[in-house]
Design an enzyme around this catalytic site. Structure first.
Site, PDB file in Angstrom:
ATOM      1  N   ARG A  24     -33.359 -15.161 -33.780  1.00 35.81           N
ATOM      2  CA  ARG A  24     -34.114 -15.285 -32.726  1.00 35.81           C
ATOM      3  C   ARG A  24     -34.390 -16.717 -32.398  1.00 35.81           C
ATOM      4  O   ARG A  24     -34.334 -17.579 -33.196  1.00 35.81           O
ATOM      5  CB  ARG A  24     -35.486 -14.367 -32.984  1.00 35.81           C
ATOM      6  CG  ARG A  24     -35.231 -12.909 -33.205  1.00 35.81           C
ATOM      7  CD  ARG A  24     -36.486 -12.096 -32.929  1.00 35.81           C
ATOM      8  NE  ARG A  24     -36.665 -12.163 -31.726  1.00 35.81           N
ATOM      9  CZ  ARG A  24     -37.033 -10.880 -31.095  1.00 35.81           C
ATOM     10  NH1 ARG A  24     -37.116  -9.615 -31.623  1.00 35.81           N
ATOM     11  NH2 ARG A  24     -37.326 -10.576 -29.852  1.00 35.81           N
ATOM     12  N   HIS A  37     -46.057 -14.129 -29.980  1.00 36.15           N
ATOM     13  CA  HIS A  37     -44.970 -14.762 -30.522  1.00 36.15           C
ATOM     14  C   HIS A  37     -45.277 -15.284 -31.894  1.00 36.15           C
ATOM     15  O   HIS A  37     -46.232 -16.261 -31.734  1.00 36.15           O
ATOM     16  CB  HIS A  37     -43.985 -15.608 -29.705  1.00 36.15           C
ATOM     17  CG  HIS A  37     -43.128 -14.956 -28.664  1.00 36.15           C
ATOM     18  ND1 HIS A  37     -43.679 -13.940 -27.584  1.00 36.15           N
ATOM     19  CD2 HIS A  37     -42.023 -14.690 -28.740  1.00 36.15           C
ATOM     20  CE1 HIS A  37     -42.620 -13.369 -27.178  1.00 36.15           C
ATOM     21  NE2 HIS A  37     -41.569 -13.790 -27.792  1.00 36.15           N
ATOM     22  N   GLU A  79     -31.551 -12.866 -19.931  1.00 36.79           N
ATOM     23  CA  GLU A  79     -31.853 -13.756 -20.927  1.00 36.79           C
ATOM     24  C   GLU A  79     -30.668 -14.592 -21.641  1.00 36.79           C
ATOM     25  O   GLU A  79     -30.624 -15.219 -22.800  1.00 36.79           O
ATOM     26  CB  GLU A  79     -32.794 -13.552 -21.836  1.00 36.79           C
ATOM     27  CG  GLU A  79     -32.402 -12.146 -22.534  1.00 36.79           C
ATOM     28  CD  GLU A  79     -33.614 -11.673 -23.607  1.00 36.79           C
ATOM     29  OE1 GLU A  79     -34.411 -12.700 -24.150  1.00 36.79           O
ATOM     30  OE2 GLU A  79     -33.713 -10.747 -23.782  1.00 36.79           O
ATOM     31  N   ARG A 132     -41.421 -18.222 -21.243  1.00 39.58           N
ATOM     32  CA  ARG A 132     -41.008 -19.472 -21.897  1.00 39.58           C
ATOM     33  C   ARG A 132     -41.929 -19.766 -23.047  1.00 39.58           C
ATOM     34  O   ARG A 132     -43.100 -19.125 -22.981  1.00 39.58           O
ATOM     35  CB  ARG A 132     -41.108 -20.502 -20.715  1.00 39.58           C
ATOM     36  CG  ARG A 132     -42.443 -20.819 -20.169  1.00 39.58           C
ATOM     37  CD  ARG A 132     -42.434 -21.486 -18.797  1.00 39.58           C
ATOM     38  NE  ARG A 132     -41.687 -22.366 -18.716  1.00 39.58           N
ATOM     39  CZ  ARG A 132     -41.188 -23.026 -17.566  1.00 39.58           C
ATOM     40  NH1 ARG A 132     -41.827 -22.459 -16.458  1.00 39.58           N
ATOM     41  NH2 ARG A 132     -40.100 -23.854 -17.382  1.00 39.58           N
ATOM     42  N   ASP A 189     -33.925 -17.805 -24.883  1.00 41.71           N
ATOM     43  CA  ASP A 189     -32.769 -17.092 -25.510  1.00 41.71           C
ATOM     44  C   ASP A 189     -31.445 -17.810 -24.749  1.00 41.71           C
ATOM     45  O   ASP A 189     -30.509 -18.027 -25.151  1.00 41.71           O
ATOM     46  CB  ASP A 189     -32.613 -15.813 -25.572  1.00 41.71           C
ATOM     47  CG  ASP A 189     -33.336 -15.167 -26.628  1.00 41.71           C
ATOM     48  OD1 ASP A 189     -34.366 -14.914 -26.660  1.00 41.71           O
ATOM     49  OD2 ASP A 189     -32.456 -14.844 -27.651  1.00 41.71           O
TER      50      ASP A 189
HETATM   51  P1  PGA Z   1     -38.119 -13.372 -27.937  1.00 44.02           P
HETATM   52  O1  PGA Z   1     -38.865 -15.045 -27.417  1.00 44.02           O
HETATM   53  O2  PGA Z   1     -37.199 -13.964 -29.001  1.00 44.02           O
HETATM   54  O3  PGA Z   1     -39.445 -12.850 -28.119  1.00 44.02           O
HETATM   55  O4  PGA Z   1     -37.393 -13.093 -26.786  1.00 44.02           O
HETATM   56  C1  PGA Z   1     -38.194 -16.052 -27.591  1.00 44.02           C
HETATM   57  C2  PGA Z   1     -39.290 -17.334 -27.480  1.00 44.02           C
HETATM   58  O5  PGA Z   1     -40.333 -17.114 -27.060  1.00 44.02           O
HETATM   59  O6  PGA Z   1     -38.779 -18.308 -27.699  1.00 44.02           O
END
Ligand code: PGA
Length: 878
Positions: free
Chosen positions: A711, A140, A505, A580, A542
């Site tokens: 996102r 991420h 999510e 998370r 999300d």
């Molecule tokens: P994602 O993760 O957008 O890859 O689902 C969101 C996050 O980790 O906050």
């Protein structure tokens, strides 16, 4: 600040001095004096001095254009140095008289408590050995620091440790000092912002580097600690085949919204992992082949290698040859796609068996002390990491699978899958899953998108089973989402079962997660395709973006409760995978408390969770720190398994329902329903500019559009920069206030006292509110937001104040974090360095939004430095 440990303060001060010298060497004393003037002004302003505030703004306003960058860099670097010192403080050498930190004691103390409360020695030892915890390292995009700087930071930390030895000779002290100066100068003269985006393969390599430089060391140390604690409390040893914590990865496997992660990339990363693993074991086995020169050996070993003079060496050299062959093949295969020849290691048992044989033989021949040294460490690594280092997960969006199937059904003249309702989809998928003939004709020419989905499935089908984890489906909501992936995998030649995992999510999907899994488990043949437990992923960030943290947290809790019940009813084991992030707005928080606040029964010896971005560095970047975090995970999962938290009282549930409903309404009234909100968000925060920061390989948006298309990471990141931290608290203020006004304050107090789930949420809220700062947020509004929208900003700041007031009412304290003096002091110190960065950021945002032409490039770089500095100062990004 008396609350900060004197040694930590000394380290921070010392590093700051050295940074000052470095800056002076480059820019001269007058420039350093300006920095000091800014710092003093910020300090005085924070103490309430109007004169200080004036000095701060006057000095910043008076900066020449070419001074903006070095000033931003100075404050950024200082905050990074403070982080290093703080991190080092956790693992610094203690005097024998000093208490051990909580993280070091937690597991041992827990075993003591569990034994006292009646858990039998053998049962407990078996329970620990059987724990199945998997930490999933993801790519991420939240790590702001460049790898090259991280390496320098780690080296600085090592010098702080060297400096801590009381009996250093003067020249040794001098050497440490010189090295520290060099490292700080190296960091200062290195650009802190990457010029180009990393590729997914770069990201995977960073993940491997964390294993190589930290976890490779930390895991055997941690397991030694577990072994000792078990012996002390149960008289049992940790079995050789126990690996209570393992690692998986998304780096190079998570293609959800990231077109750069292709089937070819996944294939490459799988090979790189094999190369890396072989290389790491070679180092171990080389060492062992040197050390294990003993002659006495068990009959079993002699039978294996013959009556040779040095049987251990002979066996280990054979293993070494195979590791060399494996490494050489992986390297060739990266270029040529060559299939593995026979001597390549592909089954973990081939790695473990010779090591175990040596271990048994040494023990059997009275050389246990030798067996339990480096050989045991290597065995523990082999059990934990195996030949593939991590298990690679795949993640893809549910709509991509539906599109692929639509294309296929259309080609076959069956109509459009995407337009079928759920029951028709299920019927089709089940029939095809049970059909022996292939669905796809051999000469089928797919569109590029579908071809990519299919190519990924082929990579999965061809990869060794132990190299892969789960196939995660994001934005899942229906049984067909899971069946669709099973069918695509089957069509691509997968012959073994694979965990296909729905990720729930959104608020609605969390609410229907239980029924969805219930339906799946009832479907014909589904259970036979299920290898091991039913895994379900819960998406924290999300759902929080969709519904606010309050309503999302309650929905996550309820979904887990229902899933536990449903799986129990079907007599199927459940594995919950917690997705998370690091920050509260993305469901983050201290792991130990978070695990102990999960619903009872949801942590039953099994736990899977993501570890992301900068949190990987903070929690696992240095071996000592990694050991502490592994202890925390182990202890929390064991405790939550054996002593789960209470089932919530009916009255608590009713109140949570009301709180969640109020929280949801308040959150959506702003984020979804206020027509000015999106414009305000774009103007007040650096959201648009964050896209320029080449943090990770994936784009910031799934598609173009408003907040819904953004996102979760940039959404949270943007609000963190302005310190409004809106998504982390919005909704709580109204929900809590309404409850108090309804006369339910005492019940809230009881929930906080007796219900870990609620208590942890309140603690997180308090932490976020302590980092939020309405006055800073106002600066952004005043300078960057059109006047018509400013009222909205003022309203939001009022809501922030309301949150603080109602929270203080609930905790009965006069200030936030009144009991957490160290954290409060740390935030206080950081604010002095953060304030100038915020002021500069506001200024740079204003100028860069106006600017056209050449000068913009320079402004942009400085702006990005302020972004990195604020992220470092708050110790989290997004
Ligand atoms: P994602 O993760 O957008 O890859 O689902 C969101 C996050 O980790 O906050």
């Amino acid at each position: 600040m008396p609350e900060i440990d004197a040694r930590l303060r000394e380290d921070v001060h010392h590093l700051g001095e050295l940074l000052g010298q470095t800056i002076r060497d480059q820019y001269g004393q007058a420039f350093l004096d300006k920095i000091e003037l800014i710092r003093q002004g910020a300090k005085a302003a924070r103490r309430g001095s109007a004169e200080g505030a004036r000095q701060l703004t006057a000095t910043l306003d008076g900066l020449a254009e070419d001074e903006l960058m070095p000033v931003a860099r100075a404050f950024n670097q200082f905050l990074n140095l403070a982080n290093i010192a703080e991190q080092y403080q956790h693992i610094r050498r203690r005097k024998p008289s000093e208490p051990e930190p909580f993280e070091n004691r937690v597991f041992d103390e827990l075993l003591g408590r569990l034994r006292k409360s009646g858990h039998g020695a053998e049962e407990l030892a078996a329970q620990v050995a059987g724990l199945d915890i998997e930490l999933v390292l993801t790519a991420h995009p939240t790590e702001v620091a460049r790898r090259t700087l991280i390496q320098k930071y780690d080296a600085i930390s090592a010098q702080l440790a060297a400096r801590d030895h009381a009996d250093l000779l003067p020249e040794e002290r001098e050497q440490v000092q010189t090295r520290l100066r060099q490292l700080i100068a190296e960091a200062w003269h290195t650009e802190e912002i990457r010029r180009t985006r990393p590729t997914p393969v770069d990201e995977a390599k960073w993940g491997f580097a964390v294993i190589e430089h930290s976890l490779w060391q930390a895991v055997p140390n941690f397991l030694r600690h577990v072994d000792r604690a078990l012996q002390r409390h149960t008289g049992q040893r940790l079995p050789l085949n126990a690996a209570p914590i393992r690692f998986a990865s998304w780096m190079g496997g998570d293609r959800d919204g990231n077109p750069n992660v292709t089937a070819a990339v996944t294939h490459e990363v799988l090979l790189l992992a094999r190369w890396m693993a072989a290389d790491l074991y070679l180092r171990d086995v080389d060492g062992l082949a040197g050390d294990l020169s003993m002659q006495r050996a068990s009959a079993e070993l002699v039978e294996r290698v013959g009556a040779v003079a040095e049987p251990y060496r002979v066996l280990l050299k054979q293993l070494r040859e195979r590791l060399r062959a494996t490494r050489a093949w992986a390297e060739r295969a990266l270029l040529s796609g060559e299939a593995p020849p026979d001597e390549v290691l592909t089954d973990n048992r081939e790695l473990l068996e010779p090591l175990q044989l040596c271990h048994r033989s040494l023990h059997g021949c009275g050389m246990g002390v030798i067996a339990d040294g480096a050989l045991l460490d290597c065995l523990r690594r082999a059990t934990t990491f195996g030949l593939f280092l991590t298990r690679l997960d795949i993640r893809q969006d549910s709509t991509r699978h539906a599109q692929a199937l639509s294309e296929i059904t259309e080609y076959l003249g069956l109509g459009r899958y995407a337009e079928w309702d759920e029951s028709v989809r299920q019927e089709f998928l089940l029939e095809e899953l049970n059909n022996r003939r292939p669905l796809l004709p051999a000469n089928y020419q797919a569109s590029p998108d579908t071809a990519e989905v299919l190519a990924t499935c082929r990579v999965v089908a061809a990869a060794p089973e132990a190299s892969l984890g789960s196939y995660v489906i994001s934005m899942a909501g229906h049984p067909s989402d899971v069946l669709a992936v099973q069918l695509l995998l089957k069509e691509c030649g997968l012959q073994r079962p694979m965990r296909v995992v729905p990720l729930f999510e959104t608020l609605d999907d969390l609410d229907t997660a239980g029924p969805c899994i219930d339906r799946l488990l009832q479907l014909d043949g589904y259970r036979t395709r299920l290898a091991g437990p039913q895994e379900v992923m819960i998406g924290y960030s999300d759902s929080a973006k969709d519904a606010g943290t309050l309503a999302a947290a309650w929905a996550q809790y309820r979904a887990q409760e229902t899933l536990v019940e449903i799986c129990r009813g079907h007599d199927v084991d459940l594995l919950l995978f917690h997705g998370r992030g690091g920050t509260v707005g993305r469901g983050g928080g201290p792991a130990h408390a978070a695990i102990l606040s999960q619903p009872p029964g949801s942590v039953a010896g099994r736990f899977r969770t993501t570890e992301q971005g900068e949190m990987i560095r903070f929690k696992f970047g240095l071996p000592g720190i990694a050991e502490q975090n592994l202890n925390l995970y182990l202890a929390a999962v064991l405790e939550a398994t054996l002593q789960p938290p209470p089932v919530p009282e009916p009255a608590w549930r009713t109140l949570m329902d009301k709180l969640a409903a109020d929280g949801l309404a308040a959150y959506r009234a702003v984020v979804r329903d206020d027509p000015q909100f999106v414009d305000y968000f774009r103007q007040a925060t650096p959201e648009q500019e964050l896209g320029l920061l080449p943090l990770g390989s994936r784009p910031a948006r799934r598609r173009t559009g408003g907040v819904e298309s953004l996102r979760a990471i940039p959404w949270i990141f943007a609000w963190t920069q302005t310190r409004l931290m809106l998504p982390a608290w919005l909704g709580w203020e109204s929900a809590l206030l309404n409850a108090v006004e309804r006369g339910e304050g005492a019940l809230l107090g009881q929930m906080r006292k007796d219900w870990p789930f609620f208590a942890t949420r309140i603690d997180m809220l308090e932490m976020v509110l302590a980092k939020a700062d309405g006055d800073i947020a106002r600066l952004y509004d005043e300078r960057l937001v059109q006047s018509e929208l400013r009222q909205l900003g003022a309203n939001l700041r009022d809501l922030l104040s309301q949150s603080v007031r109602v929270l203080l009412g609930l905790t009965g304290q006069y200030q936030l974090l009144a009991m957490a003096t160290e954290t409060r002091a740390a935030i206080g110190v950081r604010n002095i360095y953060l304030d100038p960065l915020h002021l500069l950021q506001v200024e740079l945002l204003a100028r860069s939004r106006r600017c056209e032409g050449d000068v913009c490039g320079g402004l942009e770089q400085a702006l990005l430095v302020t972004v990195a500095g604020i992220a470092a100062g708050l110790r989290n990004t997004g």
